[in-house]
Scaffold this motif. Structure first.
Motif, PDB file in Angstrom:
ATOM      1  N   ARG A 171     -36.407  10.778  26.161  1.00  0.00           N
ATOM      2  CA  ARG A 171     -35.068  10.288  25.838  1.00  0.00           C
ATOM      3  C   ARG A 171     -34.885   8.847  26.307  1.00  0.00           C
ATOM      4  O   ARG A 171     -34.206   8.035  25.647  1.00  0.00           O
ATOM      5  N   THR A 172     -35.495   8.508  27.439  1.00  0.00           N
ATOM      6  CA  THR A 172     -35.328   7.160  27.979  1.00  0.00           C
ATOM      7  C   THR A 172     -35.917   6.084  27.072  1.00  0.00           C
ATOM      8  O   THR A 172     -35.494   4.924  27.133  1.00  0.00           O
ATOM      9  N   SER A 173     -36.888   6.437  26.235  1.00  0.00           N
ATOM     10  CA  SER A 173     -37.500   5.414  25.376  1.00  0.00           C
ATOM     11  C   SER A 173     -36.476   4.849  24.387  1.00  0.00           C
ATOM     12  O   SER A 173     -36.510   3.662  24.050  1.00  0.00           O
ATOM     13  N   GLY A 174     -35.563   5.682  23.923  1.00  0.00           N
ATOM     14  CA  GLY A 174     -34.508   5.186  23.045  1.00  0.00           C
ATOM     15  C   GLY A 174     -33.571   4.232  23.766  1.00  0.00           C
ATOM     16  O   GLY A 174     -33.147   3.212  23.208  1.00  0.00           O
ATOM     17  N   ASP A 175     -33.241   4.548  25.020  1.00  0.00           N
ATOM     18  CA  ASP A 175     -32.375   3.666  25.802  1.00  0.00           C
ATOM     19  C   ASP A 175     -33.031   2.310  26.022  1.00  0.00           C
ATOM     20  O   ASP A 175     -32.377   1.262  25.926  1.00  0.00           O
TER      21      ASP A 175
END
Length: 318
Positions: free
Chosen positions: A211-215
């Motif tokens: 999920r952090t890759s999108g952020d």
């Protein structure tokens, strides 16, 4: 083809329906250009070079959903290999990287103007004139393994002001003129010419399905647009870079599997620093060893395919 790691990573980030963005305004599906009417650069933010790398999709849909428009120049948003994206299956999450050919290894004239009629090459041909317009290209990617996010670019003076402005991700990997088998998009045309002004930059935002890759993708995109004066500084300020100074690496060599028996000597995932002479892999009966102390492995392939690049060897610069 061999998968070096059989266990699948957690899938926190999934594709979403982007069909609402199919009808763009450039005569090519999934391409949208917004013209400010003011002088300025033409900047492209590129998502889905690989179909299972969703962070770019997150960043581009964020720009579209938030109605972000350039304050100057032109902003073009591209969903690239949508055919591969639409093939994603969470049971086999690495199978939708591309359809027939890696979209990021077809950017040479022989391929683009040759007889190849694969889905991926035809899509590249449809988009090449769009990319050729760019003064700056941000190509958003992610990695098979959970390694630190990184910027990847040619070692050229023209791109240094941009990387200094972005600063983060704090791992910077420079190609120094080294060519992959089949040319990547950031080496296409003027992007790869040190005497031409257009610049191309890859950001690897972390593991594909984290999920952090999108952020991270959203944050880097906003700072990228801020560098070119295309968004209000207050908007970019909502996405400050992580503290610290970049660690810079220079690619020395790109290894290509010569045989179907290529095997890494250990379950490498990337950024391992090796002593000189350390065994990296066996390629058939050939030993491949670290050429110097501190040799660093950059993005070892999860899937080994004969004739394809399997890992880059780098040295740390600072």
């Amino acid at each position: 083809m061999t998968d070096q790691h059989a266990a699948l990573p957690p899938i926190e980030l999934l594709p979403k329906d982007i069909s609402a963005y199919r009808q763009g305004n450039r005569g090519v599906d999934y391409v949208h250009t917004f013209d400010s009417g003011q002088p300025g650069p033409h900047v492209i933010v590129n998502a889905l070079t690989h179909g299972n790398e969703f962070c770019g999709m997150v960043a581009v849909t964020h720009l579209l959903e938030q109605g972000i428009r350039p304050l100057r120049g032109k902003l073009t948003l591209v969903f690239a290999n949508v055919d591969a994206y639409h093939r994603f299956d969470p049971a086999e999450p690495f199978e939708s990287r591309f359809v027939d050919r890696d979209f990021n290894r077809v950017w040479d004239i022989d391929t683009l103007e040759g007889p190849d009629e694969t889905v991926d090459v035809k899509r590249a041909r449809a988009l090449r004139h769009i990319y050729a317009e760019a003064d700056a290209l941000l190509d958003i990617h992610s990695t098979s393994y959970a390694v630190p996010p990184m910027l990847i670019h040619e070692r050229m003076a023209k791109i240094e002001p941009l990387t200094r402005h972005l600063r983060a991700p704090l791992y910077h990997v420079m190609l120094q003129g080294v060519k992959h088998p089949g040319r990547p998009l950031i080496q296409y045309g003027a992007f790869g010419d040190p005497q031409a002004m257009p610049v191309g930059l890859v950001v690897e935002c972390g593991q594909h399905f984290a999920r952090t890759s999108g952020d991270i993708a959203i944050g880097v995109t906003m700072r990228f647009l801020d560098f070119y004066g295309m968004v209000p500084p207050s908007l970019a300020a909502q996405h400050p870079p992580e503290p610290g100074m970049p660690r810079r690496y220079e690619i020395m060599e790109i290894l290509v599997a010569k045989t179907e028996r290529f095997r890494f000597a250990a379950p490498f995932i990337g950024f391992e620093e090796l002593a000189a002479g350390t065994l990296i892999a066996m390629d058939g009966d050939e030993e491949i060893r670290a050429p110097e102390a501190g040799c660093t492995l950059i993005m070892p392939a999860r899937r080994i395919i004969k004739g394809k690049d399997v890992v880059s060897l780098a040295r740390r610069l600072d």
